[in-house]
Design an enzyme around this catalytic site. Structure first.
Site, short mmCIF file in Angstrom:
data_model
loop_
_atom_site.label_atom_id
_atom_site.label_comp_id
_atom_site.label_asym_id
_atom_site.label_seq_id
_atom_site.Cartn_x
_atom_site.Cartn_y
_atom_site.Cartn_z
N LYS A 3 0.67 -1.07 -0.03
CA LYS A 3 0.04 0.22 -0.11
C LYS A 3 0.90 1.14 0.04
O LYS A 3 1.93 1.33 0.67
CB LYS A 3 -0.88 0.04 1.20
CG LYS A 3 -2.20 0.85 1.26
CD LYS A 3 -3.16 0.34 0.27
CE LYS A 3 -4.34 0.81 0.38
NZ LYS A 3 -5.62 -0.04 0.11
N1 GLU Z 1 -7.05 0.36 -3.33
C1 GLU Z 1 -8.05 -1.20 -3.44
C2 GLU Z 1 -8.21 -1.81 -2.02
O1 GLU Z 1 -7.95 -1.43 -0.84
C3 GLU Z 1 -7.53 -1.99 -4.66
C4 GLU Z 1 -6.23 -2.56 -4.49
C5 GLU Z 1 -5.84 -3.00 -5.92
O2 GLU Z 1 -6.70 -2.98 -7.02
O3 GLU Z 1 -4.56 -3.45 -6.05
O4 GLU Z 1 -8.71 -3.12 -2.12
#
Ligand code: GLU
Length: 428
Positions: free
Chosen positions: A118
């Site tokens: 993240k």
């Molecule tokens: N930000 C989204 C989540 O928290 C998607 C993450 C992604 O597609 O890699 O799941």
């Protein structure tokens, strides 16, 4: 008061101070539950890598401002690190660490071959011009080049980032490495190797889970009342699909407050207002209310779709929903969880409920690597298949271990990641 494993560990260690503490507490409670061995605990209880970067940007007035960004990589035992990038004034190092751990569990719950990562930049994108956002994004992408890539770490949209931001990251990466690399990010525009259906995938995944879960309580979407906190990339598609299926959307909100209509809101009209103004203040299709009032509304399903830590020990006792579907990451604190559990509210946890986004990211990644693109209907039907299977797996695990869905989901995820860790062994 319930004496679930989460309850025991909360009592033993006191309330968790930060989101990272809460994520670790949840992990260790699960490790106790499934008797995870000590080596797995040590590895999976921490992030493998956390990078902090300084991002000097020339503002439109000519002044240089230095922003701070992060990328946390929790685990790549099952595949490349995967997870979004958020732009928000409250981003912290510990927040992205917690979110990267949740991404590891989420990818394992839906069984897509990714680990967890993240990223985030401390900024207020609502007070930045498009040019400033582009310069910030490109500088951030440039700083991350040593640690991202189609086979290493694949960012995606998250809070306040979108397909345009992903297009800039992709372009910066491709220009720097000197080759096309569609797989370096997901959530790209469809004109640039994005997948149809990625934009609404998280909200749609929540909706598919509701279609599957509600019959357990002799409920169905048609005629049921939904309340949504947060009206962005996730809350809006969820509300729209709910209304299209004959359900009533009683209230939606942004960080500035919500709007309520006992007869059901016109979701499209609220969305048009939100797109134009950036909040729901002065929207005429209902009565204004605070987020605290919204969380306390009597409804069938409550969908927190904003930030982490919005349902707490202070307000959990006011919740009158029958089911909570956690579209946001980490919206419920462990103390709130216990209160909701004691009040008989069925919680569909974040790592299952909002996994539709990363599932379609997986489809997009596969399409980018193979240069073969799918139709929207195919994306939706494969998404539904995966969400339903994940729901069944989590439900079965919860029943087997005699714990609520949240612990069932984390137990399923941690076991899958621990298996991969053990099979790989250590090198050197
Ligand atoms: N930000 C989204 C989540 O928290 C998607 C993450 C992604 O597609 O890699 O799941």
């Amino acid at each position: 008061m319930a004496t679930s494993p989460a309850a025991k560990i909360t009592k033993a260690k006191g309330p968790a101070a930060t989101f990272w503490d809460r994520a670790r507490q949840q992990f260790h409670a699960t490790a106790d539950l499934i008797n995870l061995d000590e080596s797995c605990r040590e590895v999976l209880g921490n992030c493998r890598r956390v990078v902090q970067v300084s991002l000097p940007i020339k503002r439109d007035n000519g002044v240089i401002h230095t922003f701070t960004g992060f990328r946390a990589q929790h685990s790549n035992h099952r595949g490349p690190y995967k997870g979004g990038i958020r732009y928000h004034p409250d981003v912290t190092r510990e927040e992205v660490m917690a979110l990267s751990m949740l991404m590891t569990w989420k990818c394992a719950v839906v069984n897509v071959p990714f680990g967890g990562g993240k990223g985030g930049v401390i900024c207020d994108p609502h007070n930045m011009s498009l040019g400033e956002l582009e310069r910030l994004t490109r500088r951030y992408a440039k700083e991350l080049i040593p640690i991202i890539g189609p086979e290493t770490d694949i960012p995606a949209p998250d809070v306040n980032t979108n397909a345009q931001v992903m297009a800039w990251i992709h372009d910066t990466y491709a220009m720097e490495v000197g080759r096309s690399a569609l797989g370096v990010v997901t959530g790209k525009p469809v004109s640039l190797g994005g997948s149809p259906g990625r934009e609404d995938a998280t909200g749609r995944g929540c909706f598919y889970i509701c279609l599957k879960a509600l019959p357990l309580f002799k409920m169905k979407v048609a005629g049921s009342k939904l309340v949504v906190q947060g009206f962005g990339n996730v809350g809006y598609p969820m509300a729209k699909l709910w209304q299209e299926a004959g359900g009533k959307v009683l209230a939606v909100s942004s960080d500035k407050g919500g709007v309520y209509n006992s007869k059901g809101l016109d979701v499209e009209a609220a969305a048009a207002h939100y797109r134009q103004i950036g909040n729901l203040l002065a929207f005429k299709g209902g009565d204004q209310m605070t987020n605290a009032e919204l969380l306390a509304l009597k409804c069938d399903v409550l969908c927190p779709a904003a930030l982490e830590g919005t349902i707490t020990a202070e307000n959990a006792g006011n919740v009158k929903a029958r089911v909570i579907i956690e579209a946001a990451n980490g919206p419920t604190t462990p103390e709130a969880d216990l209160i909701l559990e004691a009040n008989g509210i069925f919680i569909i946890p974040d790592i299952l409920a909002n996994a539709g986004g990363v599932t379609v990211s997986y489809f997009e990644w596969v399409q980018g690597l193979t240069n073969f693109f799918w139709k929207r209907a195919e994306v939706y039907s494969k998404l539904q298949e995966i969400m339903v299977a994940a729901f069944d797996d989590v439900y079965d695990m919860g029943r087997k271990l005699k714990v609520p869905m949240r612990q069932g989901a984390v137990a399923l995820a941690v076991s899958r990641v621990a298996d991969a860790f053990k099979m790989r062994g250590l090198w050197p």
